[in-house]
Design a protein around this motif. Structure first.
Motif, short mmCIF file in Angstrom:
data_model
loop_
_atom_site.label_atom_id
_atom_site.label_comp_id
_atom_site.label_asym_id
_atom_site.label_seq_id
_atom_site.Cartn_x
_atom_site.Cartn_y
_atom_site.Cartn_z
N TRP A 12 -1.91 -0.47 2.27
CA TRP A 12 -1.13 -0.24 0.71
C TRP A 12 -2.57 -0.77 -0.07
CZ3 TRP A 12 2.82 0.49 1.78
CH2 TRP A 12 4.38 0.00 2.29
N ARG A 57 0.48 8.95 5.75
CA ARG A 57 -0.75 9.17 5.12
C ARG A 57 -1.34 10.01 4.47
NH1 ARG A 57 -4.16 4.79 8.26
NH2 ARG A 57 -4.11 2.84 6.53
N SER A 99 1.01 -2.45 -2.18
CA SER A 99 2.22 -1.28 -2.30
C SER A 99 1.45 -0.49 -2.50
CB SER A 99 3.34 -1.95 -2.98
OG SER A 99 2.84 -1.89 -4.99
N SER A 100 2.77 0.63 -2.52
CA SER A 100 2.09 1.65 -2.88
C SER A 100 2.58 2.80 -3.96
CB SER A 100 2.74 2.90 -1.42
OG SER A 100 2.41 4.36 -1.94
N ARG A 101 2.19 3.66 -4.44
CA ARG A 101 1.68 4.56 -5.65
C ARG A 101 2.18 5.97 -5.03
NH1 ARG A 101 1.89 0.41 -6.13
NH2 ARG A 101 0.89 -0.46 -7.01
N GLU A 147 10.09 8.88 0.36
CA GLU A 147 9.71 8.79 1.63
C GLU A 147 8.50 7.62 0.83
OE1 GLU A 147 8.42 9.15 5.91
OE2 GLU A 147 9.10 11.34 4.37
N VAL A 148 8.05 6.88 1.11
CA VAL A 148 6.51 6.18 1.03
C VAL A 148 5.76 6.99 1.71
CG1 VAL A 148 5.38 4.04 1.08
CG2 VAL A 148 7.71 3.82 0.03
N LEU A 149 4.21 7.33 1.22
CA LEU A 149 2.77 7.97 1.45
C LEU A 149 1.97 6.88 1.63
CD1 LEU A 149 3.18 11.26 0.45
CD2 LEU A 149 4.64 10.55 2.43
N TYR A 150 1.53 6.63 2.80
CA TYR A 150 0.94 5.58 2.55
C TYR A 150 -0.27 5.90 1.87
CZ TYR A 150 4.52 3.37 6.04
OH TYR A 150 5.51 2.60 5.76
N HIS A 151 -1.11 4.96 2.14
CA HIS A 151 -2.22 5.10 1.14
C HIS A 151 -3.70 4.80 2.33
CE1 HIS A 151 -1.49 4.02 -3.17
NE2 HIS A 151 -1.34 4.53 -3.25
N THR A 160 5.39 8.29 -3.17
CA THR A 160 6.34 8.88 -3.03
C THR A 160 6.38 10.92 -2.99
OG1 THR A 160 7.19 8.94 -4.43
CG2 THR A 160 7.47 6.90 -3.40
N ASP A 161 6.81 11.14 -1.39
CA ASP A 161 7.12 12.66 -1.48
C ASP A 161 8.50 12.69 -2.17
OD1 ASP A 161 9.43 11.79 0.14
OD2 ASP A 161 8.72 12.86 1.76
#
Length: 395
Positions: free
Chosen positions: A137, A79, A143-145, A152-156, A147-148
């Motif tokens: 999100w 996050r 949704s998330s904006r 990979e998705v990084l959370y808000h 990524t690394d």
């Protein structure tokens, strides 16, 4: 006040990044309680109703510390934390007309859509279009904006995620401000200063000549004291076990102090009732302990006293009051999120009071450092050695 002048090469470059992902630095929280990892991330362009911001500076709030340590939901990892900041609009998504590229803005975790029944009412600052929640999100598109570099998705976090050189925020969480406000002061209005001052001004509506008690003299408690001072309170009593905070608190209008460890066999509430001849008009809990809310309630005057919850406790923490106690005493218990402020209408008022030198902000800023030193800021706050640490992205 001199306006902040962004680097010319950044301003020129931002027109070229419109509509494209941006690669930038962010401090990522990957595991609970472990040092943040400074790494490069990708920040997607804003979707409809969203704004992408270049962060100028960000400050560290105790809520960031709380969720950095938290292991159970709503905690989630990896996050990007951070929610006190000031920045410049890099680009806007479709249907955004309220701000434009180059505008100076505050991202604020409380939505203010200006359209729903609650946002149009003076009785609440809780938007019903986008109800406040600690979500991973962005609120509009879920949704998330971030990524690394591996995708990979990084959370808000709290709709802001300011521990990144660029972030995306919903337009309903954006308040446009004057570029003349120094960024290191402006960022504090994203949460801490506004929350405390607003709790006294908007939630409690402290009257001139009243008696106020503040449990916890951290940044929020000091901001409550500043708000109570601006409202004309005649007695502002600070309650804390850290004697070092008392000298600092005097700068924010605190007139008297109580150390619960020096009350002998008496509960701290009894000591306060005795020194106020029956209890205080307003008692603010600014630490985030359910037990202190009950102390605050017990310290209020019967008939009209108000206990205001400002501190953030762990999820699931419960309050215990007997029904007879509530019925017979005539007191109130109130919650105060973001000080009851509506960001887009009340923040300009507070900033004007800053410009007019009525509102004291300088004494909140105890440390300023480079963004890459963010783990030092966490350490200072965890050890109680800072009130607010401001981190600059380009210094």
């Amino acid at each position: 006040m001199a306006s902040y002048q962004p680097l010319k090469e950044k301003v020129a470059g931002e027109s070229q990044t419109r509509g494209k992902p941006i690669r930038c630095r962010a401090a990522v929280s990957r595991k609970a309680g472990e040092p943040l990892v400074m790494e490069e991330v990708m920040v997607a362009p804003p979707m409809a109703g969203e704004v992408r911001i270049r962060i100028i500076c960000t400050s560290l709030c105790h809520s960031d510390l709380t969720f950095w340590k938290l292991k159970e939901p709503p905690a989630c990892f990896p996050r990007i934390l951070g929610h006190e900041a000031v920045g410049v609009v890099e680009s806007v998504g479709e249907n955004v007309t309220e701000v434009a590229e180059g505008d100076t803005v505050l991202p604020i975790f409380i939505p203010d859509c200006g359209e729903c029944m609650d946002c149009r009412s003076e009785k609440s600052n809780l938007c019903s279009k986008f109800p406040f929640e600690i979500s991973p999100w962005l609120p509009r598109h879920k949704s998330s904006r971030f990524t690394d570099l591996k995708g990979e998705v990084l959370y808000h976090f709290l709709n802001v995620s300011s521990f990144s050189e660029y972030t995306v925020v919903d337009i309903d969480n954006i308040t446009k401000i004057s570029p003349a406000i120094p960024p290191n002061k402006a960022c504090l209005f994203s949460c801490g200063v506004s929350t405390g001052v607003g709790a006294a001004w908007r939630t409690a509506k402290v009257e001139k000549g009243s008696t106020v008690v503040i449990f916890g003299l951290g940044a929020i408690g000091l901001a409550v004291a500043e708000g109570a001072r601006l409202c004309g309170a005649s007695r502002i009593i600070g309650v804390d076990t850290n004697l070092e905070k008392f000298d600092v608190a005097k700068k924010f209008g605190v007139t008297e102090f109580v150390n619960p460890r020096n009350c002998g066999d008496k509960p701290v509430s009894q000591a306060i009732v005795e020194m106020t001849d029956g209890g205080a008009d307003y008692c603010f809990e600014c630490v985030g302990f359910a037990s202190l809310v009950q102390d605050a309630f017990a310290s209020c005057r019967k008939g009209w006293g108000k206990a205001i919850m400002v501190g953030v406790d762990k999820p699931g923490a419960m309050l215990n009051f007997s029904s007879v106690e509530m019925l017979h005493c005539g007191k109130s218990v109130m919650g105060s999120i973001y000080g009851g402020l509506k960001p887009k209408s009340h923040i300009p008022v507070l900033l004007q009071r800053l410009v007019d030198k009525e509102l004291n902000v300088d004494n909140f800023i105890t440390h300023e450092m480079k963004f890459e030193d963010i783990n030092k800021a966490f350490d200072l706050l965890a050890k109680g050695k800072s009130i607010r640490c401001v981190m600059w992205m380009d210094k």
